[in-house]
Write an enzyme that holds these catalytic residues in place. Sequence first.
Site, short mmCIF file in Angstrom:
data_model
loop_
_atom_site.label_atom_id
_atom_site.label_comp_id
_atom_site.label_asym_id
_atom_site.label_seq_id
_atom_site.Cartn_x
_atom_site.Cartn_y
_atom_site.Cartn_z
N GLY A 82 11.82 15.34 13.96
CA GLY A 82 11.95 13.99 14.48
C GLY A 82 12.65 13.07 13.52
CG ASP B 183 3.74 7.57 18.30
OD1 ASP B 183 3.03 6.72 18.87
OD2 ASP B 183 3.27 8.46 17.58
CG ASP C 202 7.00 8.83 14.43
OD1 ASP C 202 7.93 9.65 14.43
OD2 ASP C 202 5.82 9.15 14.22
CB ILE C 203 11.90 9.31 17.90
CG1 ILE C 203 12.16 7.81 17.96
CG2 ILE C 203 12.20 9.95 19.26
CD1 ILE C 203 13.63 7.45 18.10
CG ASP C 204 7.11 14.41 16.85
OD1 ASP C 204 6.41 14.34 15.84
OD2 ASP C 204 7.46 15.49 17.37
CB SER D 262 10.31 13.06 10.55
OG SER D 262 10.40 14.17 11.41
N GLY D 263 11.76 15.52 8.47
CA GLY D 263 11.50 16.75 7.73
C GLY D 263 11.35 17.97 8.61
CD GLU E 9 -2.51 1.61 2.51
OE1 GLU E 9 -2.56 0.73 3.39
OE2 GLU E 9 -3.12 2.70 2.58
CE LYS F 191 7.30 12.90 6.54
NZ LYS F 191 7.28 14.34 6.79
CG HIS G 225 0.85 3.20 12.47
ND1 HIS G 225 1.08 4.46 12.01
CD2 HIS G 225 0.19 3.35 13.64
CE1 HIS G 225 0.56 5.33 12.87
NE2 HIS G 225 0.01 4.68 13.86
#
Lengths: 451, 459
Positions: free
Chosen positions: B200, B350, B145-147, B196-197, B77, B362, B359
């Site tokens: 993160g 997260d 994912d770390i933010d 992540s931009g 997907e 990006k 899940h």
Amino acid sequence: MEIVRSQRKSPLPIVVSTIPLYRSTPELEVRLEDFELFAVDRLRVLQGISHGLSRAKKPEEMEKLVSDLWKAHMRHPLASEVINKDIISHFVLRLVYCRTEDLRKWFLAMESTLFRYRFRSESFEAQRALLAEFDLPYKAVSIAEFESVKEKLLQVARSLGQPQTSVDVLFYKVPFEEVPELVAGRRVYIQKGHAYIAMNQVVSLVVTQFRSHLSKALILTNRKWTSTIREQEKDRLTPIVEALSTSYLGPDCSQPKEYAEISLKDIDQVAKRSFPLCMHHLFEKLREDHHLKYGGRMQLGLFLKGVGLKLDDALAFWKAEFSIKVGPERFDKEYAYSIRHSFGKEGKRVDYTPYSCQKVISSTPGVGDHHGCPYRHFSEENLRASLSKMGVSNRAMEDVMEKVRNKHYQLACTLTFEAIHGSSCDSGINHPNQYFAESRKILLPKNNSAA
Amino acid sequence: MTREEVEHAKDDMLIDGCEAQALDLKQANAVPDGFNVNYLKIYYGKLFPYYEIFKWMSYGNDGKHPACDQSYLGRREFSFTLENDIYVRFQSFSSASELENSIKEKCPFKIDIGPVYSVDPAKRHAYEQTGNNVFTPVERELIFDIDMTDYDDVRYCCSGADVCLDCWPLMTVAIKVIDTALRDDFGFNNILWVFSGRRGVHCWVCDGKARRLTNEQRAAIAEYFRVDMGGENSQKKVVLGGHALHPFLGRSYTEVLKSFFEERLLSSQKILSTEERFEKILDMIPDESITSDLRGRWQENRRSSTNKEDINVVRWEQLKHILQSSKQKDKGLRRCVEEIVFYYTYPRLDMEVSKHMNHLLKAPFCVHPKTGRVCVPIDPNCCDEFDPTTVPTLSQLLEELNRSGVGGDGETELDQTSLGESVRFFRSAFVQPLLKSCKEEMESSYNAKLQQKKNSITW
């Protein structure tokens, strides 16, 4: 012949465990009454286990509970029939609980817990015999290898507060994937994908095997049930099976009850008077911060859904708060989807059910989180402050705190309910939505007569 | 690199940045900052590394080997977020050119990658009719994912979406701790870290073993990495029980967290400088005589400070001295120093993202609409040098394209921009080793199957 010879060679007497693995359907004749009676007895055991789990009992307490429950319900006047009762009741309940995903999940969790504590109570020899029955390809760690990782194994034992001597026992080396619960609890040393598990941890390995086998078996049983059994047995077993699952599942909180149906304009009123503390706290935090993190949104959102808030109202409710903090555009973009999702309007279109007390109690709130069960997750100071804000008197408060100290979180919640409503709640609180329903039952008639 | 060197490097970078900007303006090739469809069209037209993404997502199944599963890529997907926040899920592509054409045509503001399903996700409705849930995720990278927003209570320089060079090292620490454990503890090898931009990092663990983990096993790994920081309403923050740290936590502490906290964070975040800040730390010490002792000293020496030494370091040494002195028989108190360090530095993942196969995450090399920065890979071996404030932006890349002026093919154009290095790293340090191990895995499972067949024929 082979078997006899090897038996003679062995210096130890062969130990056979009394726990069956339920690998194949038994070739037994069962009287129809026994079919039902045995199943009811086993259900009592499983329900007792479910209660124990929701009170977050410690493993030692669970072991005792399971052993007591088993003794109380699973005895049989004929010693030779004990094992048959065990097997028959298990397979009957498989039929009962194979029919929906929720039923399967519950049964799988309870049977695995039952198996776990029965295994733990077995002797060391019986445990090894059972392990052999699973026929797993794992060998004990050699002495040379053991020496090379001994320091780390000691460190793990110390981190768990176990005595150093526990390191001298037998270790097995297995892929970490086989023992997820030991990995999750950091209760094993892991190196390059392999977990070193001590003999007293083998229970995790076998429970995982037991679970995965039972999980697959339940799917197969379900297929057989829908394709043939239900029709074939429609005059004999089917009515029994269908009655068994409905009478013992507890309240169904996925559908709003007759008292429910709340509207946005009186939600504050209703929250104050009829929400359990876990939801009332989230509700207040949302009003205060105009934001809740994921765990809180799920816990409160599904509760509100269960209470009867319609999708459109839910969207309006969340949007009103979140817009203050993040603006309406970001709400529509980032949060609206997940609300529609939880109503089954997006993605897989699963209609999610509200969290039970057990689920709320077992959650692990982190930094910035307000969800979870206040009786379990709040510090004593914070809990006392919240309770007095709810209007719990000092005397009742001490009773509540007493239950909290003994980890009877649901009983603490029940006592709170009784203190606030001035009326007893005999069934006890098992579900936040049940709390709500009971509260409306008490409050609404009064309102009507006043009006 | 010592602290001073890092400091210098930082200065150098800043100077470089200024000079470069000044030059650009002069050259009149300047492209105004920002993010819009036109910029994005050029980016997708000339710079986006389709081929590498395609090779990665195929995991060797695009070859000629008899064990290749030709349907593999087509069951993955992809989701696009288009302009105006139109969200299109369940896209699938069966070839590199399909993927490329679709991205160029739709120009998505964001591309998300989901799991590989049992059947083509675009045709899921057709399968739904057949009953039984055949449409189900079967493979998915293990992702993290770390933010930075999850660190808001331990950073004083920025909050929310902002990051700066004072708080970014928290991400660097997270990369080091998690990357080491993924390799040494869990035995994974093919790991991709991506910026992540904005604020993160994302992590993709791509080994076959990782892609086939069940949800339960994913949750177990995520839990292994979780240190309880306490909810908003509980008193104690981090609680490290037992008489020792688990080997994983122990290693993370001695090799990464301790020195980072003492040598960097303490001073850069001025963790003990004001009353409000040190009270937060004193709150984590469950012994009133100690906290009042420290409080007394700190409130007093506010006046008598000599300014020679960093006050944060001085106070930290005092705190450590009291807590770790031999007089403290209470084991809980000695653990306290470690608990404080963990609270301020340990990675905050997260959890939900890692726990479930379905899940979305990006894709690398997307452009963040708010910052205009490209989501470039981060080399975990040199993550100390990564600087989120100098990651190429869309407008900067277009400028570089303008300046290069060569009309040659896409490859060389990419190489002439500052994105070239990132794509080369992605290719040589991630995609190529990954494909090599995919090939080996394919060979060995194929041979095992052949062997099995042979055995069953010759019994």
